[in-house]
Design a protein around this motif. Structure first.
Motif, PDB file in Angstrom:
ATOM      1  N   LYS A   1      -8.575 -11.966  35.178  1.00 30.56           N
ATOM      2  CA  LYS A   1      -8.759 -12.542  36.505  1.00 30.56           C
ATOM      3  C   LYS A   1      -7.546 -13.370  36.925  1.00 30.56           C
ATOM      4  O   LYS A   1      -7.154 -13.367  38.092  1.00 30.56           O
ATOM      5  CB  LYS A   1     -10.036 -13.386  36.535  1.00 30.56           C
ATOM      6  CG  LYS A   1     -11.307 -12.534  36.465  1.00 30.56           C
ATOM      7  CD  LYS A   1     -12.561 -13.371  36.606  1.00 30.56           C
ATOM      8  CE  LYS A   1     -13.802 -12.481  36.597  1.00 30.56           C
ATOM      9  NZ  LYS A   1     -15.050 -13.271  36.678  1.00 30.56           N
TER      10      LYS A   1
ATOM     11  N   LEU B   1      -7.130  -2.262  37.286  1.00 26.54           N
ATOM     12  CA  LEU B   1      -7.347  -3.595  37.846  1.00 26.54           C
ATOM     13  C   LEU B   1      -6.531  -3.769  39.128  1.00 26.54           C
ATOM     14  O   LEU B   1      -7.043  -4.224  40.152  1.00 26.54           O
ATOM     15  CB  LEU B   1      -6.925  -4.635  36.804  1.00 26.54           C
ATOM     16  CG  LEU B   1      -7.394  -6.080  36.957  1.00 26.54           C
ATOM     17  CD1 LEU B   1      -8.904  -6.161  36.875  1.00 26.54           C
ATOM     18  CD2 LEU B   1      -6.772  -6.940  35.858  1.00 26.54           C
TER      19      LEU B   1
ATOM     20  N   ARG C   1       3.278  -7.002  38.005  1.00 27.61           N
ATOM     21  CA  ARG C   1       2.369  -6.255  38.892  1.00 27.61           C
ATOM     22  C   ARG C   1       3.144  -5.169  39.632  1.00 27.61           C
ATOM     23  O   ARG C   1       2.651  -4.051  39.814  1.00 27.61           O
ATOM     24  CB  ARG C   1       1.688  -7.210  39.890  1.00 27.61           C
ATOM     25  CG  ARG C   1       0.634  -8.101  39.255  1.00 27.61           C
ATOM     26  CD  ARG C   1      -0.239  -8.737  40.333  1.00 27.61           C
ATOM     27  NE  ARG C   1       0.512  -9.610  41.202  1.00 27.61           N
ATOM     28  CZ  ARG C   1       0.707 -10.917  40.985  1.00 27.61           C
ATOM     29  NH1 ARG C   1       0.191 -11.493  39.901  1.00 27.61           N
ATOM     30  NH2 ARG C   1       1.394 -11.649  41.837  1.00 27.61           N
TER      31      ARG C   1
ATOM     32  N   GLN D   1       2.413  -1.098  39.365  1.00 28.97           N
ATOM     33  CA  GLN D   1       1.945  -0.356  40.533  1.00 28.97           C
ATOM     34  C   GLN D   1       2.928   0.744  40.911  1.00 28.97           C
ATOM     35  O   GLN D   1       2.550   1.697  41.540  1.00 28.97           O
ATOM     36  CB  GLN D   1       1.749  -1.305  41.721  1.00 28.97           C
ATOM     37  CG  GLN D   1       0.514  -2.189  41.558  1.00 28.97           C
ATOM     38  CD  GLN D   1       0.356  -3.159  42.702  1.00 28.97           C
ATOM     39  OE1 GLN D   1       1.314  -3.816  43.098  1.00 28.97           O
ATOM     40  NE2 GLN D   1      -0.827  -3.297  43.239  1.00 28.97           N
TER      41      GLN D   1
ATOM     42  N   LEU E   1      -4.286 -11.214  38.359  1.00 27.91           N
ATOM     43  CA  LEU E   1      -4.186 -10.705  39.727  1.00 27.91           C
ATOM     44  C   LEU E   1      -3.551 -11.697  40.691  1.00 27.91           C
ATOM     45  O   LEU E   1      -2.852 -11.302  41.613  1.00 27.91           O
ATOM     46  CB  LEU E   1      -5.581 -10.304  40.236  1.00 27.91           C
ATOM     47  CG  LEU E   1      -6.154  -9.027  39.623  1.00 27.91           C
ATOM     48  CD1 LEU E   1      -7.579  -8.801  40.109  1.00 27.91           C
ATOM     49  CD2 LEU E   1      -5.289  -7.825  39.962  1.00 27.91           C
TER      50      LEU E   1
ATOM     51  N   ASN F   1      -5.230  -1.400  41.076  1.00 27.22           N
ATOM     52  CA  ASN F   1      -5.623  -0.445  42.114  1.00 27.22           C
ATOM     53  C   ASN F   1      -7.054  -0.634  42.578  1.00 27.22           C
ATOM     54  O   ASN F   1      -7.579   0.170  43.358  1.00 27.22           O
ATOM     55  CB  ASN F   1      -5.428   0.990  41.606  1.00 27.22           C
ATOM     56  CG  ASN F   1      -3.967   1.312  41.350  1.00 27.22           C
ATOM     57  OD1 ASN F   1      -3.099   0.785  42.011  1.00 27.22           O
ATOM     58  ND2 ASN F   1      -3.700   2.177  40.380  1.00 27.22           N
ATOM     59  N   GLN F   2      -7.698  -1.670  42.045  1.00 25.43           N
ATOM     60  CA  GLN F   2      -9.071  -2.022  42.423  1.00 25.43           C
ATOM     61  C   GLN F   2     -10.021  -0.838  42.287  1.00 25.43           C
ATOM     62  O   GLN F   2     -10.876  -0.595  43.138  1.00 25.43           O
ATOM     63  CB  GLN F   2      -9.093  -2.564  43.857  1.00 25.43           C
ATOM     64  CG  GLN F   2      -8.256  -3.829  44.025  1.00 25.43           C
ATOM     65  CD  GLN F   2      -8.273  -4.372  45.446  1.00 25.43           C
ATOM     66  OE1 GLN F   2      -8.367  -3.618  46.414  1.00 25.43           O
ATOM     67  NE2 GLN F   2      -8.181  -5.676  45.572  1.00 25.43           N
ATOM     68  N   GLU F   3      -9.827  -0.093  41.172  1.00 18.55           N
ATOM     69  CA  GLU F   3     -10.707   1.047  40.922  1.00 18.55           C
ATOM     70  C   GLU F   3     -12.104   0.596  40.496  1.00 18.55           C
ATOM     71  O   GLU F   3     -13.043   1.371  40.505  1.00 18.55           O
ATOM     72  CB  GLU F   3     -10.093   1.942  39.838  1.00 18.55           C
ATOM     73  CG  GLU F   3      -8.812   2.626  40.302  1.00 18.55           C
ATOM     74  CD  GLU F   3      -8.219   3.514  39.231  1.00 18.55           C
ATOM     75  OE1 GLU F   3      -8.982   3.984  38.372  1.00 18.55           O
ATOM     76  OE2 GLU F   3      -6.999   3.755  39.276  1.00 18.55           O
ATOM     77  N   SER F   4     -12.208  -0.660  40.090  1.00 20.45           N
ATOM     78  CA  SER F   4     -13.506  -1.227  39.757  1.00 20.45           C
ATOM     79  C   SER F   4     -13.426  -2.734  39.932  1.00 20.45           C
ATOM     80  O   SER F   4     -12.402  -3.345  39.648  1.00 20.45           O
ATOM     81  CB  SER F   4     -13.902  -0.886  38.317  1.00 20.45           C
ATOM     82  OG  SER F   4     -15.106  -1.542  37.971  1.00 20.45           O
ATOM     83  N   ASP F   5     -14.499  -3.345  40.423  1.00 20.97           N
ATOM     84  CA  ASP F   5     -14.516  -4.803  40.568  1.00 20.97           C
ATOM     85  C   ASP F   5     -15.221  -5.463  39.388  1.00 20.97           C
ATOM     86  O   ASP F   5     -15.493  -6.653  39.396  1.00 20.97           O
ATOM     87  CB  ASP F   5     -15.200  -5.202  41.887  1.00 20.97           C
ATOM     88  CG  ASP F   5     -16.618  -4.639  42.000  1.00 20.97           C
ATOM     89  OD1 ASP F   5     -17.083  -3.982  41.042  1.00 20.97           O
ATOM     90  OD2 ASP F   5     -17.243  -4.860  43.054  1.00 20.97           O
TER      91      ASP F   5
END
Length: 271
Positions: free
Chosen positions: A255, A219, A267, A271, A258, A221-225
């Motif tokens: 949601k 989530l 977070r 990361q 983030l 690393n924005q590997e999928s939206d």
């Protein structure tokens, strides 16, 4: 905000994930930060100002300035009272049990002063050395000398526990205990007992934390939206089950995570 990690000495690398430091200047108005489970046990030294740990909406304690934070199975809030300056050791799930005689299950969901885990004179001397050290590398040398001395012999991690933890980590928490033990299910009760003793939580609980960690990293690393795609890739039954587990361990939905202001530290650590 300055967050750094350092690798341990090779003789401790099977027990310690890393050392980390966090420095944050004092802010005008401190904000609560939500801390979520990560499957590890940590020893931390607070070198800056005090930090509140909330035990309810309005009640809090001050965290011990030299402490061990055991396995956490629920999220909790902290709030710094000024400058943050922390030096910490992050142990693998099975690592910390090699240094103490106290039952690891007694450390779950709480901060324990190190003077309650080691001889008081020894613990106080260690704390003073860490405080007086001039930089992180000096603190690492001090803590490594202390921990290596605590290991009376070369660390031998219980094979069945290590095998299970390694399988859970390599499968991102999705491997079932039945699959790990294969046909020898008679070992399951033994495994549960050893997990409680060495890690503090059950294999199932640790697996849930590790799987959630994987989803959170995807989530961030924005590997999928798509939450559905993340749920599928981390082998949740469906998106609803993923959101249920996420809320159980973080207290909010994916949601909200983030953009929520009190999730900054969590977070950063992920990361």
């Amino acid at each position: 905000m300055n967050y750094q990690t350092f690798q341990p000495h090779p003789d401790l690398a099977s027990l310690i994930s890393c050392y980390w430091t966090l420095e944050v200047p004092a802010e005008g108005e401190a904000k609560r930060q939500r801390i979520i489970p990560d499957g590890c046990i940590e020893m931390a030294f607070i070198l800056g100002d005090d930090i509140k740990r909330y035990i309810s909406q309005d009640e809090f304690i001050l965290q011990p300035r030299a402490m061990v934070l055991g396995q956490t199975v629920d999220p909790f809030f902290i709030e710094p009272l000024g400058q943050v300056n922390t030096f910490a050791i992050r142990f693998y799930p099975y690592g910390f049990a090699n240094f103490v005689t106290s039952p690891i299950k007694d450390l779950v969901n709480r901060e324990t002063p190190i003077a309650g885990l080691f001889e008081e004179h020894t613990a106080n001397a260690l704390e003073q050395k860490i405080i007086q050290a001039k930089h992180s590398q000096q603190r690492i040398a001090i803590i490594e000398s202390f921990l290596l001395e605590k290991l009376n012999e070369k660390a031998i991690i219980d094979n069945i526990v290590k095998k299970t933890v390694d399988a859970l980590i390599s499968s991102n928490g999705t491997e079932s205990i039945r699959a790990i033990l294969k046909k020898d299910l008679s070992k399951r009760r033994q495994l549960e007992r050893k997990f409680k003793k060495q890690i503090g939580v059950s294999p199932k609980q640790l697996g849930k934390v590790i799987r959630l960690q994987t989803a959170i990293k995807m989530l961030l690393n924005q590997e999928s939206d798509s939450l559905t795609a993340i749920a599928y890739q981390t082998e949740y039954y469906d998106q609803a089950h993923f959101i249920k587990d996420f809320k159980e361990f973080t207290g909010i939905n994916p949601k909200e995570f983030l953009g929520h202001e009190n999730m900054t530290l969590s977070r950063l650590f992920y990361q």
